[in-house]
Design an enzyme around this catalytic site. Structure first.
Site, PDB file in Angstrom:
ATOM      1  N   GLU A 154      58.746 -31.969 -38.978  1.00  0.00           N
ATOM      2  CA  GLU A 154      57.260 -31.403 -38.305  1.00  0.00           C
ATOM      3  C   GLU A 154      56.383 -31.775 -37.225  1.00  0.00           C
ATOM      4  O   GLU A 154      54.510 -31.952 -37.649  1.00  0.00           O
ATOM      5  CB  GLU A 154      56.481 -31.629 -39.592  1.00  0.00           C
ATOM      6  CG  GLU A 154      57.186 -30.660 -41.173  1.00  0.00           C
ATOM      7  CD  GLU A 154      56.907 -30.804 -42.341  1.00  0.00           C
ATOM      8  OE1 GLU A 154      56.066 -31.743 -42.647  1.00  0.00           O
ATOM      9  OE2 GLU A 154      57.338 -30.492 -43.517  1.00  0.00           O
ATOM     10  N   ASP A 261      62.327 -21.261 -49.776  1.00  0.00           N
ATOM     11  CA  ASP A 261      61.934 -20.682 -50.676  1.00  0.00           C
ATOM     12  C   ASP A 261      61.406 -19.464 -50.627  1.00  0.00           C
ATOM     13  O   ASP A 261      60.372 -19.683 -49.790  1.00  0.00           O
ATOM     14  CB  ASP A 261      61.134 -22.150 -51.989  1.00  0.00           C
ATOM     15  CG  ASP A 261      60.224 -23.246 -51.149  1.00  0.00           C
ATOM     16  OD1 ASP A 261      60.348 -22.581 -50.358  1.00  0.00           O
ATOM     17  OD2 ASP A 261      59.960 -24.326 -51.738  1.00  0.00           O
TER      18      ASP A 261
END
Ligand code: 9MR
Length: 464
Positions: A154, A261
């Protein structure tokens, strides 16, 4: 072959069985086997605590061929104080995964989050030294135990520029390349990944990562793969996901879906679940369409083991299994996309049998016994419990074999790792119930399907 030799051989062959047909709740093969038949893996994130939920643990063992530790290999877990390395919880995840024949993806070495304050307050020179030392020590500890590492996580902002983290601000643009070089030196055998979110489709952020990877390739910075977290929203799978994966693959790196997800506003309803199923299929198909897409990992496996409700209030139901560990339409969709029932793809599996002969003298172990008991029966299904008892000597692992005679099959199990081949079932101990003192017992159970007669099989137990 001595008696112990026979036991060893039986256990070895049980351990080497490839699941050919399966325990899946859907009666299809588990996702790990369907994915493997397509040259991919299916995995899920597990925390050390997740291993204490035995039914969930059994579900992961059955469905996932890969485990990513949810938190246990992050900096705050592995080096909470400078030089004070601790691997206890990460080791628990690795041990749990190994016990279920699962591989492990390391996550993560250099990140702005879940990194202790002491790291963040270091001066630039010290920070660089600490980064390299952390990479060396953590990768050194796990050398040979993992197949991939998220080296840097990230590091990009939404607009495609570098995230203004303490890493970036103190070390400048070069820190990511430095981390990858240190990682390659620390373990030349493991695949090195850059991992990020909101990079799943083509856009400013993925362009930023793309340009970095392209530059790394031109400059010889060692990078093997790019992870796309894919924390997505129902109905919003980026339409360019496949093209995006492909353009990265074309740079000469592997790609993987690393934290999938697909959340929705709760409560779920059938329309949202149906859309979610289409979304899961779309992501799975995008990976399958890209040769260098090596696998898909979901961030948790069931809706009660998900970070979403805690971070996005009013949202959830993001995973392929519900809170009762029952498969959702999303699971069926992934299964079908990977080639399970509903498609014409043929799944072939191989069975390898290894025979180990151990010669020993002295008292042979007295093994174990198993008793099988049907504890409940209903139209189309039943529940059974098997008790494993050690004989007059302690045992450290066991395997129970039986053959169904009435076409029964296993749908889901707990406290054992089950593999099936046709009507034959082998149940092996999990990481936590293999060791039994002399005379002690443990139980495992399963839910099965049956239509009509449901004869009680006669299991045999082998132990070492
Ligand atoms: O699942 C992790 C959760 O338990 C932690 O509280 C959280 C803290 O940031 O991190 C979660 O995992 C993250 C992963 O390491 C990186 N990508 C985003 C994930 C969800 O936050």
């Amino acid at each position: 072959m001595t008696r112990l030799g026979a036991v060893a051989a039986a256990l070895a062959s049980a351990a080497a069985l490839t699941v050919a047909l399966s325990p899946a709740a859907s009666a299809a093969a588990p996702l790990r086997d369907l994915a493997a038949a397509r040259g991919r893996y299916f995995g899920n994130a597990m925390t050390a605590g997740d291993f204490n939920d035995s039914a969930y643990r059994a579900l992961s063992a059955r469905e996932a061929g890969v485990v990513t530790p949810g938190n246990e290999m992050k900096w705050d877990a592995t080096e909470p104080s400078r030089g004070g390395f601790t691997f206890t919880r990460g080791d628990q995840v690795v041990a749990g995964a190994v016990a279920a024949n699962q591989k492990v993806r390391g996550h993560t070495l250099v990140w702005h989050s879940q990194t202790p304050a002491w790291v963040q307050s270091l001066s630039a020179t010290d920070l660089r030294t600490a980064m390299v030392n952390h990479i060396n020590t953590v990768m050194g500890h796990y050398k040979g135990k993992l197949f991939a590492w998220d080296v840097v996580n990230e590091a990009f902002a939404e607009d495609g520029t570098r995230r203004q983290s303490f890493w970036q601000q103190k070390l400048g643009d070069g820190y990511i390349a430095e981390a990858f070089r240190a990682a390659r030196a620390a373990d030349p055998t493991v695949k090195l990944y850059y991992n990020d979110y909101n990079t799943d489709g083509i856009g400013a952020k993925s362009d930023g990562v793309y340009n970095m990877v392209k530059a790394f390739k031109q400059q010889g910075v060692p990078i093997d793969g790019v992870g796309f977290q894919a924390h997505l929203i129902v109905g919003q799978v980026p339409s360019t996901t496949r093209q995006n994966l492909q353009r990265f693959a074309d740079l000469g790196v592997d790609v993987a879906i690393t934290e999938l997800d697909i959340r929705m506003k709760t409560p779920a309803d059938s329309a949202k679940l149906a859309q979610q199923a289409r979304d899961y299929a779309e992501v799975t198909n995008a990976c399958l369409a890209v040769t260098r897409c090596v696998g898909i990992t979901t961030w948790g496996l069931s809706d009660n083991h998900s970070w979403i409700p805690g971070v996005f209030p009013g949202e959830g139901a993001a995973l392929p299994f519900d809170t009762n560990l029952q498969p959702k339409p999303a699971y069926q969709a992934m299964s079908t996309a990977f080639g399970g029932p509903g498609t014409t793809t043929t799944t072939t599996t191989t069975t390898t049998t290894t025979t180990t002969t151990t010669t020993t003298t002295g008292t042979p172990p007295t093994g174990c016994t198993a008793t099988y008991r049907i504890t409940g029966q209903w139209q189309g299904g039943f529940q059974a419990e098997v008790r494993v008892s050690a004989g007059a000597a302690p045992i450290s692992r066991w395997a129970v074999d039986w053959t169904f005679t009435d076409g029964q099959s296993v749908s889901s199990s707990w406290n054992a790792v089950l593999t099936t081949q046709g009507a034959s079932v082998t149940a092996r101990n999990t990481s936590y119930n293999g060791t039994l003192p002399a005379g002690a017992g443990t139980t495992f159970g399963f839910v099965g399907t049956s239509n009509g007669p449901n004869a009680t099989p006669s299991p045999t137990c082998t132990a070492a």
